[in-house]
Design an enzyme around this catalytic site. Structure first.
Site, PDB file in Angstrom:
ATOM      1  N   ALA A 119       0.826  -1.213   0.000  1.00 44.61           N
ATOM      2  CA  ALA A 119       0.000   0.000   0.000  1.00 44.61           C
ATOM      3  C   ALA A 119       0.858   1.260   0.000  1.00 44.61           C
ATOM      4  O   ALA A 119       0.352   2.357   0.100  1.00 44.61           O
ATOM      5  CB  ALA A 119      -0.933  -0.001   1.206  1.00 44.61           C
ATOM      6  N   GLY A 120       2.183   1.081  -0.101  1.00 45.66           N
ATOM      7  CA  GLY A 120       3.059   2.250  -0.107  1.00 45.66           C
ATOM      8  C   GLY A 120       3.317   2.788   1.289  1.00 45.66           C
ATOM      9  O   GLY A 120       3.734   3.928   1.462  1.00 45.66           O
ATOM     10  N   SER A 122       5.298   1.053   3.490  1.00 42.14           N
ATOM     11  CA  SER A 122       6.583   0.511   3.953  1.00 42.14           C
ATOM     12  C   SER A 122       6.479  -0.647   4.923  1.00 42.14           C
ATOM     13  O   SER A 122       7.126  -0.665   5.981  1.00 42.14           O
ATOM     14  CB  SER A 122       7.426   1.605   4.596  1.00 42.14           C
ATOM     15  OG  SER A 122       7.684   2.577   3.672  1.00 42.14           O
ATOM     16  N   GLU A 156      17.364  -4.331   1.466  1.00 42.01           N
ATOM     17  CA  GLU A 156      16.599  -4.161   0.216  1.00 42.01           C
ATOM     18  C   GLU A 156      17.528  -4.259  -0.995  1.00 42.01           C
ATOM     19  O   GLU A 156      17.213  -4.932  -1.974  1.00 42.01           O
ATOM     20  CB  GLU A 156      15.908  -2.789   0.183  1.00 42.01           C
ATOM     21  CG  GLU A 156      14.877  -2.558   1.266  1.00 42.01           C
ATOM     22  CD  GLU A 156      13.514  -3.150   0.930  1.00 42.01           C
ATOM     23  OE1 GLU A 156      13.312  -3.620  -0.216  1.00 42.01           O
ATOM     24  OE2 GLU A 156      12.644  -3.144   1.831  1.00 42.01           O
ATOM     25  N   ASP A 168      12.287   5.199   4.217  1.00 44.08           N
ATOM     26  CA  ASP A 168      11.344   4.321   4.917  1.00 44.08           C
ATOM     27  C   ASP A 168      11.952   3.751   6.192  1.00 44.08           C
ATOM     28  O   ASP A 168      11.321   3.721   7.255  1.00 44.08           O
ATOM     29  CB  ASP A 168      10.918   3.159   4.007  1.00 44.08           C
ATOM     30  CG  ASP A 168      10.343   3.641   2.702  1.00 44.08           C
ATOM     31  OD1 ASP A 168      10.094   4.854   2.582  1.00 44.08           O
ATOM     32  OD2 ASP A 168      10.142   2.811   1.797  1.00 44.08           O
TER      33      ASP A 168
END
Ligand code: GLA
Length: 376
Positions: A119-120, A122, A156, A168
């Site tokens: 959903a953005g 993070s 990441e 984030d």
């Protein structure tokens, strides 16, 4: 969530676990600026990851993802990389802690989350920060908070295929109740901004279009910015002007030009928003949010039809500011709404979105909360 996690831990691995939590984040403005050395304006939210952890005296990790009902087991050496993508986040964090000299042992863990996935907001940073913080605490590694955030970011990069910036993980580790944070991603200086816009609410509308940053155009956007910086002879796009960009226009592709135009505009907008907030001028904050939305949509091309629609409906309803939030390609809009308009806006957005796309957007009220912590 705490109770469920502890209960499952008890069933699988016994007693004695300690609980840790880390949040997801919102970002008021400053999108795709972090890896350009620019400013971001995030805050942690009251949704995140909770994990129960106990060192197990072996060199193996046993991890259980409660929301998926899946278990993974892996060792702490490079070749032990697990197959499940969720487990790779935990594995990556372990490896990145080790690379920084942290002596960690095996552990058993159960985790669950309430940050909506894709959903953005993070969810992956929340997961990384939880384990970076917990291992540092439990194993006494003595790693500072900025480095904990970098451990998540390197996870990441090195284990999940996303060349993300630092926003984030920084927001998840450093979050503070009631405060947004303005971070300069070049100097890493930051300040807490108490955020309590009297008469307004911040609300997220989740289009439920799932975004997936792994192996995605996200990395291509970053590569575009790096190409332009190189042509400009700068380390970052931060600090470049439109005049400088125009002067090299014929040496870069049309697409890279548009990407850089967005980033240069966004840097100005973040600074405008900071000044406007100091004056309590939320109308200007909102205007910049709409500009960011359309910059992300037309120049950076990380929006989608559903999110453009939500921003349009917001504008038609007289919402002060609305824009796509996070990396893009789906997820949420963040909306700054006057209180008296709130109910009508939510009802209208739900109705019109459902009529067009067959389902209502999910609505999340934003509560700005604390960052990574050990729970009592
Ligand atoms: C994702 C990345 C961040 C940042 C945003 C866009 O959330 O993880 O580093 O680049 O996109 O602002």
């Amino acid at each position: 969530m705490k109770e469920r996690v502890i209960q499952k831990f008890g069933e699988l691995y016994g007693d004695g676990a300690i609980l840790f939590a880390s949040p997801g984040r919102i970002n008021l403005i400053g999108e795709h600026t972090d890896y350009n050395g620019g400013f971001v304006f995030p805050g942690a939210v009251d949704k995140g990851i909770v994990a129960a952890i106990r060192l197990n005296g072996t060199d193996k990790v046993r991890a259980y993802a409660l929301d998926l009902g899946e278990e993974a087991e892996f060792g702490l050496a490079e070749e032990d990389k697990p197959a499940q993508s969720w487990a790779r986040y935990i594995f990556g964090v372990c490896r990145e802690v080790q690379k920084r000299g942290g002596r960690i042992g095996g552990f058993d863990t159960v985790f669950a989350g309430d940050v909506p996935l894709g959903a953005g907001m993070s969810s992956s940073a929340a997961l990384e920060s939880t384990y970076a913080f917990a291992l540092n605490d439990l194993c006494g590694c003595g790693i500072d908070k900025f480095e904990l955030a970098r451990i998540g970011q390197s996870t990441e990069h090195n284990y999940c295929g996303v060349n993300c910036g630092i926003m984030d993980q920084f927001a998840s580790v450093f979050g503070k109740k009631g405060c947004l944070m303005r971070l300069d991603c070049r100097s890493m200086e930051f300040a807490y901004f108490p955020f309590d816009p009297k008469g307004y609410k911040l609300v997220l509308l989740d289009s439920r279009v799932k975004h997936e940053l792994v192996g995605s155009p996200y990395n291509d956007r970053r590569a575009s910015c790096e190409r332009v910086s190189q042509v400009l002879g700068q380390e970052f796009l931060r600090g470049a002007t439109m005049e400088q960009l125009d002067a090299v226009k014929d040496r870069i592709s049309e697409e890279d030009y548009k990407r850089a135009r967005y980033v240069i505009g966004e840097e100005r907008r973040v600074l405008d928003v900071c000044e406007a907030l100091e004056r309590g001028d939320y109308e200007t904050v909102g205007k910049r949010m709409y500009e960011t939305h359309w910059g992300m949509s037309k120049d950076y091309e990380v929006s989608c039809e559903e999110l453009d629609f939500l921003a349009e409906v917001a504008e038609e309803c007289g919402v002060t500011g609305s824009r796509i939030m996070g990396g893009g390609f789906g997820g949420c809009t963040i909306n700054l709404v006057r209180e008296e308009l709130y109910d009508r806006f939510i009802a209208t957005a739900k109705e019109r979105f459902a009529a067009k796309y067959g389902h209502e957007p999910e609505v999340y009220d934003v509560v700005i909360s604390d960052g990574s912590r050990r729970l009592e």
